[in-house]
Design a protein around this motif. Structure first.
Motif, PDB file in Angstrom:
ATOM      1  N   ASN A  40      25.556  60.554 -48.741  1.00 42.80           N
ATOM      2  CA  ASN A  40      24.363  60.248 -47.954  1.00 42.80           C
ATOM      3  C   ASN A  40      23.160  60.919 -48.597  1.00 42.80           C
ATOM      4  O   ASN A  40      23.288  61.680 -49.571  1.00 42.80           O
ATOM      5  N   GLU A  41      21.980  60.644 -48.038  1.00 42.55           N
ATOM      6  CA  GLU A  41      20.745  61.129 -48.646  1.00 42.55           C
ATOM      7  C   GLU A  41      20.684  62.650 -48.696  1.00 42.55           C
ATOM      8  O   GLU A  41      20.238  63.234 -49.689  1.00 42.55           O
ATOM      9  N   TRP A  58      22.884  63.857 -51.513  1.00 41.21           N
ATOM     10  CA  TRP A  58      22.275  63.577 -52.813  1.00 41.21           C
ATOM     11  C   TRP A  58      21.109  64.524 -53.074  1.00 41.21           C
ATOM     12  O   TRP A  58      20.913  64.997 -54.201  1.00 41.21           O
ATOM     13  N   GLN A  74      14.483  59.313 -52.643  1.00 41.10           N
ATOM     14  CA  GLN A  74      14.491  58.418 -51.485  1.00 41.10           C
ATOM     15  C   GLN A  74      14.262  56.972 -51.897  1.00 41.10           C
ATOM     16  O   GLN A  74      14.918  56.047 -51.394  1.00 41.10           O
ATOM     17  N   LEU A  87      17.525  55.659 -53.373  1.00 43.37           N
ATOM     18  CA  LEU A  87      18.580  55.455 -52.379  1.00 43.37           C
ATOM     19  C   LEU A  87      18.237  54.362 -51.378  1.00 43.37           C
ATOM     20  O   LEU A  87      19.115  53.627 -50.917  1.00 43.37           O
ATOM     21  N   ASP A  88      16.955  54.253 -51.028  1.00 49.15           N
ATOM     22  CA  ASP A  88      16.532  53.277 -50.017  1.00 49.15           C
ATOM     23  C   ASP A  88      15.258  52.591 -50.485  1.00 49.15           C
ATOM     24  O   ASP A  88      14.165  52.863 -49.992  1.00 49.15           O
TER      25      ASP A  88
END
Length: 988
Positions: free
Chosen positions: A829-830, A833, A892, A895-896
């Motif tokens: 998950n963030e 990471w 971020q 990841l997204d």
């Protein structure tokens, strides 16, 4: 509002579309669908009663006025009216259809916009003229015509002239002028006031309602076809068609604003001295991208639509068959937003104008066909709430008591009229509402009544300037011309108001040079609107002594602001400072100085410009230097490919400094015809390290198979710098699977004694060949030697081998268990990471990160993004990301990627007439062709006639699981590269 992402809303919309299509199929009309099931769309009129309408208006009686355009590229066989005309629709049946149609005026050509003013005034814009029409005899037709504004030009394209009429809260008439194909022009007011131009792009102007006192408000548009004010006096515009640089723009327009476009630099909009989203200093960014060909912007103040629409901006998009909704979010001194589809029609729904009727419904004109030439079809639609927010909107004709009027002050559109009545009946009640009413719209209505009725103006302005809400303080500042706002008050607000928007507005009205010392510090602001307002204020004050002082300031932003203010001041002494700015240590200052010298053709400073090549130089500086040199040489600035032509001459020539040649090579695509393998091979023999480095990196990306033998030689050269050997190995990943000699060389790299950095690159390069038995065997053998690898890199090498074996199709039982243990647990998950990339003591290698960015066997960032000139143009240029974004934010975005997408890079789905669906980012749109870039970097050419419809997509085209393609160390190295890159290249 039900959001588009809700499946129930989609289902309701589809059902509504089916029902509407069945109901109107016989009439040949497909009703547009609302994605908000609280709204309904009704047909008011269609051909032959109205054809190809543009401007639309509604009077206080609810009559609909429409401009019928019959002269827009009229075909020879056209059977409609010989001229444009203004039609009035009234006497509406229960189903919404107009039963009575009359012609108010005709005899016009290339008619665009319509606006109804007070006391029967009808403002009407054609391409080259704005008229005031009146029906003085109350006969239903215009018997008086007066020219307010005249456009004198050779430009004759029908819809890039005068348009976009709007009445401001100051009582003045605002309008736009399109780019006019760059032709010279004169705009002449009724009092003879004349403004000239040509080549600078579109502008927005204002004048008195009688056409006098003409002045320019803002510049840098393509074609500001639609203008609209919100309830608090802010002006918004939609910029119709940026040619090859999508998207079209929704803009917050401020006095003195420059929105970046200059037609003299070509229709494509790719010149280094053009900005579309505030990329150049002192230019202003967009609020949002819009759909294609936006025509009208309306700040919703309907009392009957759902209350959550209040203050939203609604935009008609002609080419995308859609009306979009924008909810504004404050962003410093301005706003940002993203489009939501509100109303969607079929291929023949072509919305143009939009206005609100007295009952709170919206009236939309519909061109009704994709054909630019007039075609005999047309529609007028009404959008209303199924269940109005209030039962009935007061007609404001029937007298009400003071007690009844007071609650109406907060009602949109009605409030100002109610406040004016209240001012006449009970003046104290209006001031009390201005001071104490909790509703900002009620206080605004009370304030507007005081101003328009000239009741207690100074007192009302003083109250407004102290209001708790910025919206009312903003309106108080707008009234500075009545003398109730002093320079001292403006300066106080500029320095101390908590709202950046208010500080900006105060700065825009400061004039006294004595205020200058207090506002120079504002130049350090990174807010583009605050910076622009400060530059403009200092240019007006023109204090040369202070300019000289602050030109030496330690803050480069302040030096940049001084440069821009000096240029705008046009003081004779200003040019004397240019050589100093050209040698400034800050790259952005030098870039602005290059633009100044080039655009003003200051050939006397060519030597100073030439000397800048000896200083550190970024990609932006490099392109600005070439552009300035081209302008000084008298080249045509609209030649779109001149930069590439110059660069192909620069990089092979030893007449230029090595770092300058390296920049030229870096900024050319490796598949450019001028970048050949033989030319790159010649650079390998250079004694200049930066040239050799760029030549090797270009070979590593070169699509020509002839590059691979050169890379094999470089990779095996033990005397070569280890980083350059690693670059060569990365390039060999292209042939690892197909060329046995490449795979064998890479396997040799796994032998004892080869530096670990090269072994890491070799394993990564072998991912494409890992399905071959000998490669898998060698990788397993190497895995057995990992115990000898130094501790900090053991886990990374284990992950590299795991990635390679899995890429080769190795099953779980074929992967040594100890390998997974050495690789460790991957974050899921963030937060995990973030902890991984922030791991204390973990080594990072920005040079390795660069290879990952450009690597064919990794996330392939280079397909869409470029760094300092090298890479793709589909996604944002990441050169400056390390200077503007922290490490956690970069993580971020990996990841997204859909969390925050810039308006320039929102994806679209194109549904083609042959049934194909293509999704990507619009790279260019020009001459009837759309270039669409996908996630792999492939650009597809689509002919506009082949497009059935365009659908705006949510999120980003950047894949969601890029991190799955990276080891933990690769992610650390990639982020290190993104953070450390972007510094100007210094000569060595």
């Amino acid at each position: 509002m039900a959001h588009l992402s809700c499946w129930k809303t989609h289902l309701c919309a589809c059902i509504a579309l089916l029902v509407a299509s069945v109901r109107l199929y016989a009439a040949g009309v497909e009703t547009p669908v609302s994605f908000d099931d609280r709204l309904v769309v009704e047909l008011v009129a269609q051909e032959p009663e109205i054809v190809t309408p543009t401007g639309i208006a509604v009077d206080e009686r609810g009559r609909i006025w429409a401009v019928e355009n019959n002269t827009h590229f009229t075909p020879k066989i056209y059977k409609g009216s010989a001229s444009d005309r203004i039609q009035i629709f009234e006497d509406f049946a229960p189903d919404g259809r107009a039963k009575k149609v009359t012609t108010f005026a005709d005899g016009f050509r290339n008619s665009m916009s319509l606006l109804l003013g007070k006391n029967g005034a009808v403002f009407f814009a054609m391409r080259n003229e704005i008229l005031l029409l009146r029906d003085t005899k109350n006969a239903g037709t215009a018997d008086e015509r007066k020219t307010l504004i005249k456009l004198d030009t050779a430009g004759d394209y029908p819809h890039n002239g005068l348009a976009g009429l709007a009445l401001g809260p100051d009582g003045k008439l605002y309008f736009g002028l399109g780019e006019n194909l760059g032709k010279p022009y004169s705009i002449i007011g009724s009092d003879g006031m004349t403004l000239k131009g040509g080549g600078e792009g579109g502008n927005i102007y204002r004048c008195d309602v009688d056409g006098g006192k003409l002045e320019i408000i803002a510049t840098g548009f393509w074609n500001p076809w639609g203008l609209g004010f919100d309830a608090f006096g802010r002006l918004f515009a939609v910029d119709n068609d940026p040619d090859s640089r999508p998207p079209c723009r929704l803009l917050h327009v401020v006095e003195g604003g420059d929105y970046g476009y200059k037609f003299r630099y070509g229709r494509k909009g790719i010149h280094p001295f053009i900005a579309w989203n505030g990329e150049l200093p002192d230019t202003l960014p967009m609020v949002s991208g819009t759909g294609e060909a936006p025509c009208a912007v309306y700040a919703c103040e309907s009392p009957t639509l759902p209350k959550d629409y209040l203050g939203d901006l609604l935009v008609t998009c002609w080419a995308d068959n859609v009306i979009q909704r924008f909810k504004l979010a404050p962003d410093g001194a301005s706003f940002k937003s993203r489009p939501e589809e509100l109303i969607k029609g079929g291929a023949n729904f072509r919305p143009v104008g939009m206005v609100m009727a007295p009952d709170g419904s919206l009236i939309v004109s519909d061109w009704a066909n994709k054909s630019y030439p007039v075609h005999g079809a047309g529609r007028i639609w009404r959008i209303r709430a199924k269940t109005p927010a209030i039962e009935k909107v007061p007609d404001m004709v029937t007298p009400l008591s003071s007690r009844e009027m007071r609650p109406l002050l907060s009602m949109p559109t009605v409030g100002v009229t109610a406040a004016e009545w209240l001012a006449r009946a009970a003046k104290g009640a209006v001031l009390d509402a201005l001071r104490t009413d909790p509703d900002i719209r009620a206080r605004t209505a009370a304030f507007r009544a005081c101003i328009t009725r000239k009741f207690e103006q100074p007192n009302a302005i003083a109250i407004a300037l102290q209001d708790k809400d910025a919206e009312l303080r903003l309106q108080g500042i707008h009234e500075h011309l009545v003398g109730a706002v002093t320079e001292a008050q403006l300066l106080q607000m500029a320095r101390h108001d908590p709202s950046e928007e208010i500080r900006c507005e105060a700065l825009r009205h400061l004039k006294d040079p004595k205020s200058a010392p207090s506002i120079f510090p504002f130049l350090s602001s990174k807010d583009p609107f605050l910076f622009n307002a400060t530059v403009n204020a200092l240019a007006r004050m023109n204090d040369i002594v202070l300019f000289g002082k602050y030109a030496q300031d330690n803050n480069p932003r302040i030096r940049l602001g001084v440069l821009l203010a000096l240029r705008k001041s046009k003081d004779a002494l200003a040019k004397d400072t240019l050589p100093k700015f050209l040698s400034d240590p800050d790259a952005e200052v030098r870039r602005a100085a290059m633009q100044w010298g080039g655009e003003e053709k200051l050939t006397e400073f060519r030597a100073a410009l030439d000397a800048t090549v000896k200083l550190p130089m970024s990609r932006e500086l490099f392109e600005a230097h070439l552009a300035a040199q081209s302008l000084l040489s008298g080249d045509k600035p609209d030649k779109g490919e001149y930069l590439e032509s110059q660069m192909t001459q620069i990089f092979p020539s030893d007449k230029h400094p090595a770092h300058f040649r390296a920049l030229a090579l870096r900024n050319l695509s490796v598949d450019h015809p001028g970048v050949t393998v033989p030319k790159l091979k010649e650079l390998l023999a250079s004694n200049e390290p930066e040239l050799r480095t760029e030549a090797i990196r270009a070979l590593a990306l070169h699509p020509n198979a002839a590059a691979q033998p050169e890379l094999r030689t470089l990779a095996g050269d033990a005397a070569l710098d280890i980083q350059l050997r690693a670059d060569a190995i990365a390039g060999l990943s292209r042939s690892a699977a197909a060329a046995p000699e490449t795979a064998q060389l890479l396997l040799v790299m796994l032998k004892d004694g080869v530096p670990l950095e090269l072994q890491r690159e070799a394993v990564r390069a072998l991912r494409g060949a890992a399905g071959q038995a000998d490669v898998q065997s060698a990788l397993r053998d190497y895995a057995g030697k990992l115990s000898a690898v130094k501790t900090e890199m053991r886990g990374e090498m284990a992950e590299q081998i795991l990635f390679a074996l899995k890429a080769g199709g190795a099953a779980g039982d074929q992967i040594p268990k100890e390998l997974a243990a050495l690789a460790g647990t991957r974050p899921t998950n963030e937060a995990e990471w973030a902890a991984s990339i922030a791991k204390i003591g973990a080594p990072v290698d920005a040079a390795a990160g660069a290879r990952i960015f450009y690597h064919p066997r990794g996330p392939q960032c280079f397909n869409c993004h470029r760094i300092n000139g090298r890479g793709g143009n589909i996604g944002p240029d990441l050169s400056p990301i390390g200077k503007t974004t922290v490490r956690e934010r970069i993580l971020q975005s990996i990841l997204d990627p859909s969390r925050d997408v810039a308006p320039d890079f929102v994806p679209w789905m194109f549904v083609l007439k042959d049934g194909r669906r293509l999704t990507g980012v619009i790279v260019e749109e020009n001459n009837g062709v759309v270039l669409l870039g996908d996630t792999t970097g492939v650009v597809t050419k689509i002919k506009v006639p082949d497009i059935d419809r365009r659908i705006l997509q949510k999120g980003s085209i950047m894949p969601d699981k890029l991190v799955d393609l990276l080891t933990q160390q690769e992610l650390r190295d990639l982020i290190a590269f993104l953070i450390e890159n972007g510094a100007p290249v210094a000569p060595k």
